[in-house]
Write a protein that holds these residues in place. Structure first.
Motif, mmCIF file in Angstrom:
data_model
loop_
_atom_site.group_PDB
_atom_site.id
_atom_site.type_symbol
_atom_site.label_atom_id
_atom_site.label_comp_id
_atom_site.label_asym_id
_atom_site.label_seq_id
_atom_site.Cartn_x
_atom_site.Cartn_y
_atom_site.Cartn_z
ATOM 1 N N UNK A 21 48.546 32.386 -49.593
ATOM 2 C CA UNK A 21 49.633 31.805 -48.796
ATOM 3 C C UNK A 21 49.438 30.300 -48.615
ATOM 4 N N UNK A 22 48.192 29.877 -48.475
ATOM 5 C CA UNK A 22 47.931 28.440 -48.360
ATOM 6 C C UNK A 22 48.280 27.731 -49.669
ATOM 7 N N UNK A 23 47.989 28.378 -50.792
ATOM 8 C CA UNK A 23 48.326 27.791 -52.090
ATOM 9 C C UNK A 23 49.837 27.673 -52.276
ATOM 10 N N UNK A 24 50.553 28.723 -51.878
ATOM 11 C CA UNK A 24 52.014 28.694 -52.006
ATOM 12 C C UNK A 24 52.588 27.616 -51.085
ATOM 13 N N UNK A 25 52.029 27.523 -49.880
ATOM 14 C CA UNK A 25 52.466 26.475 -48.947
ATOM 15 C C UNK A 25 52.253 25.090 -49.565
ATOM 16 N N UNK A 26 51.136 24.933 -50.241
ATOM 17 C CA UNK A 26 50.818 23.644 -50.867
ATOM 18 C C UNK A 26 51.826 23.308 -51.970
ATOM 19 N N UNK A 27 52.181 24.300 -52.775
ATOM 20 C CA UNK A 27 53.203 24.078 -53.808
ATOM 21 C C UNK A 27 54.514 23.623 -53.159
ATOM 22 N N UNK A 28 54.898 24.316 -52.091
ATOM 23 C CA UNK A 28 56.156 23.981 -51.416
ATOM 24 C C UNK A 28 56.088 22.562 -50.840
ATOM 25 N N UNK A 29 54.951 22.229 -50.269
ATOM 26 C CA UNK A 29 54.797 20.903 -49.681
ATOM 27 C C UNK A 29 54.874 19.815 -50.754
ATOM 28 N N UNK A 85 51.859 20.178 -55.578
ATOM 29 C CA UNK A 85 51.168 19.846 -54.344
ATOM 30 C C UNK A 85 49.682 19.611 -54.534
ATOM 31 N N UNK A 86 49.269 19.270 -55.757
ATOM 32 C CA UNK A 86 47.832 19.117 -56.014
ATOM 33 C C UNK A 86 47.225 18.079 -55.061
ATOM 34 N N UNK A 87 46.328 18.489 -54.173
ATOM 35 C CA UNK A 87 45.788 17.539 -53.191
ATOM 36 C C UNK A 87 44.800 16.555 -53.802
ATOM 37 N N UNK A 88 44.429 16.778 -55.068
ATOM 38 C CA UNK A 88 43.453 15.888 -55.697
ATOM 39 C C UNK A 88 44.084 14.599 -56.217
ATOM 40 N N UNK A 89 45.424 14.556 -56.260
ATOM 41 C CA UNK A 89 46.081 13.398 -56.878
ATOM 42 C C UNK A 89 45.730 12.082 -56.185
ATOM 43 N N UNK A 90 45.707 12.091 -54.844
ATOM 44 C CA UNK A 90 45.399 10.853 -54.123
ATOM 45 C C UNK A 90 43.987 10.365 -54.458
ATOM 46 N N UNK A 91 43.071 11.328 -54.537
ATOM 47 C CA UNK A 91 41.684 10.977 -54.850
ATOM 48 C C UNK A 91 41.566 10.466 -56.289
ATOM 49 N N UNK A 92 42.270 11.123 -57.216
ATOM 50 C CA UNK A 92 42.236 10.686 -58.614
ATOM 51 C C UNK A 92 42.778 9.256 -58.727
ATOM 52 N N UNK A 93 43.850 9.001 -58.003
ATOM 53 C CA UNK A 93 44.448 7.657 -58.009
ATOM 54 C C UNK A 93 43.422 6.628 -57.505
ATOM 55 N N UNK A 94 42.766 6.967 -56.422
ATOM 56 C CA UNK A 94 41.775 6.044 -55.843
ATOM 57 C C UNK A 94 40.588 5.858 -56.790
ATOM 58 N N UNK A 95 40.170 6.947 -57.446
ATOM 59 C CA UNK A 95 39.035 6.859 -58.374
ATOM 60 C C UNK A 95 39.378 5.990 -59.587
ATOM 61 N N UNK A 96 40.618 6.105 -60.066
ATOM 62 C CA UNK A 96 41.044 5.275 -61.204
ATOM 63 C C UNK A 96 41.049 3.802 -60.798
ATOM 64 N N UNK A 97 41.567 3.538 -59.591
ATOM 65 C CA UNK A 97 41.600 2.153 -59.111
ATOM 66 C C UNK A 97 40.202 1.572 -59.012
#
Lengths: 247, 154
Positions: free
Chosen positions: A37-45, B47-59
């Protein structure tokens, strides 16, 4: 509804769904479900962020994704009421997720190649993630519906509770209809037959009964249940208490 | 000679540490204009949360290489697919105990059996379709009994 209003509607559906799904974090019935559910929420976000950014550009008043998420009042949100309803028990959450994700999957699928290239690009990404959301919720609806007497009863009650709110997904809007005819975006009001075909198949496999189509709750996007105010109070509290906060 | 492209390409993915951004297939372009470098990347998941970190690492990698001005841009089109992970990248995943994704066959629902990255057995079962990060699912080998992550075909 303007083009801006349309994009904002897609964004708010995803944003509010993400916030609700996120509430399950650390409370789901099993650890794997918590993560799912957290993963799906992340996709939506993720989808919400891209679309909110674009909506802000369309509006042309310099509002960012954060301005739109954190600094709008309840009546300015354009999400359908389906996504703001309380999570209820797990069956209600799965009914909501099934109905939403089948709709999103269809909408994103058909948005590939529309005239609005920004929406098309977001949709081309999101449709693949959406397929996982449909699959996940459909499996649960079948498992609970075709499960024990108790799980069947609760799954059917959840479907009955949520069903009236699904009509709003397909509400006709003259401006959006015109945008759809012009091929700029997909008119959601055209999606119900295909949506029903998928939903009916899941309900049948789950031994559940599709509720009768009685009156849908009145009002368009912008009209909300009291559940949204409480959701926004939690979602926006930090940004409103500490304007411009960063971490 | 190490080019600026090589500098960017060497940045690691923070969630799949064995892969760099080029092997992961998210690095689209590096252009140099005087003392300014523009890097174009694409997200794996929306929603990949790693994107911000990847951006910062590239910079910071480019700043370390003496570049004054760095602009990291994100594009969505064409959407990333696990088919964009290079063959070397897939081999590195397997060597690290993470089953690499099967080729996309048009539908994400067609998931052929995943081989255990440790013993190679095809006798595996899925524990959860959602794993420790957005891009992975959780599996178990019924031959050697090891649990393992698999990168989901997308």
């Amino acid at each position: 509804m303007s083009h801006f209003g349309y994009v904002l509607g897609l964004a708010d559906d995803a944003l509010i769904a993400a916030q609700r799904l996120g509430e399950w974090c650390s409370r789901a019935p099993e650890m794997e479900e918590d993560i799912a559910l957290a993963n799906i929420a992340l996709d939506q976000l993720g989808v919400a962020r891209m679309l909110l950014t674009y909506a802000g550009e369309l509006e042309g008043r310099g509002r960012t994704e954060d301005d739109l998420a954190y600094l709008r009042a309840e009546h300015e949100f354009r999400n359908v009421r389906l996504v703001e309803l309380d999570n209820g028990d797990f069956a209600v959450t799965m009914a909501k997720l099934l109905f939403l994700s089948v709709y999103q999957r269809l909408l994103y699928d058909r948005s590939i190649g529309v005239g609005d290239e920004r929406v098309a690009a977001v949709a081309a990404k999101a449709r693949k993630e959406s397929a996982y959301h449909v699959d996940h919720s459909a499996r649960w609806v079948v498992r609970l519906g075709d499960g024990t007497e108790e799980s069947h009863r609760r799954m059917q009650a959840a479907i009955d509770l949520v069903w009236p709110y699904t009509h709003q997904l397909f509400q006709v809007d003259p401006d959006v209809h015109a945008l759809g005819v012009a091929g700029v975006v997909v008119d959601p009001s055209t999606l119900r037959p295909a949506w029903l075909a998928t939903v009916d198949a899941v309900l049948a496999e789950a031994t559940l009964t599709r509720p009768a189509d009685v009156a849908a709750p009145a009002g368009g996007r912008g009209a909300h249940t009291e559940a949204l105010a409480k959701l926004l109070a939690e979602m926006q509290v930090l940004h409103r208490a500490h304007p411009g906060a960063r971490w | 000679m190490v080019t600026l492209f090589d500098v960017v390409a060497a940045v690691k993915d923070p969630e799949l540490r064995v892969l760099n951004v080029a092997e992961l297939g998210i690095l689209r372009d590096v252009t140099v204009d005087g003392d300014a470098v523009t890097v174009t990347i694409t997200p794996t998941y929306s929603g990949c949360p790693a994107m911000d970190l990847i951006r910062a690492d590239i910079e910071s990698a480019l700043h370390d290489a003496g570049v004054a001005r760095v602009d990291v841009r994100t594009v969505l089109d064409p959407p990333w697919s696990t088919d964009m992970i290079s063959p070397e990248g897939k081999a590195k995943l397997a060597a690290a105990g993470i089953a690499p994704p099967a080729p996309m066959s048009g539908s994400v629902f067609v998931q052929l059996s995943v081989r255990c990255p440790r013993c190679g057995s095809p006798a595996t079962e899925q524990l959860s379709r959602f794993g420790s990060t957005a891009c992975k699912s959780l599996w178990r080998c019924t031959a050697c009994l090891e649990p393992f992550d698999a990168v989901k075909a997308l």
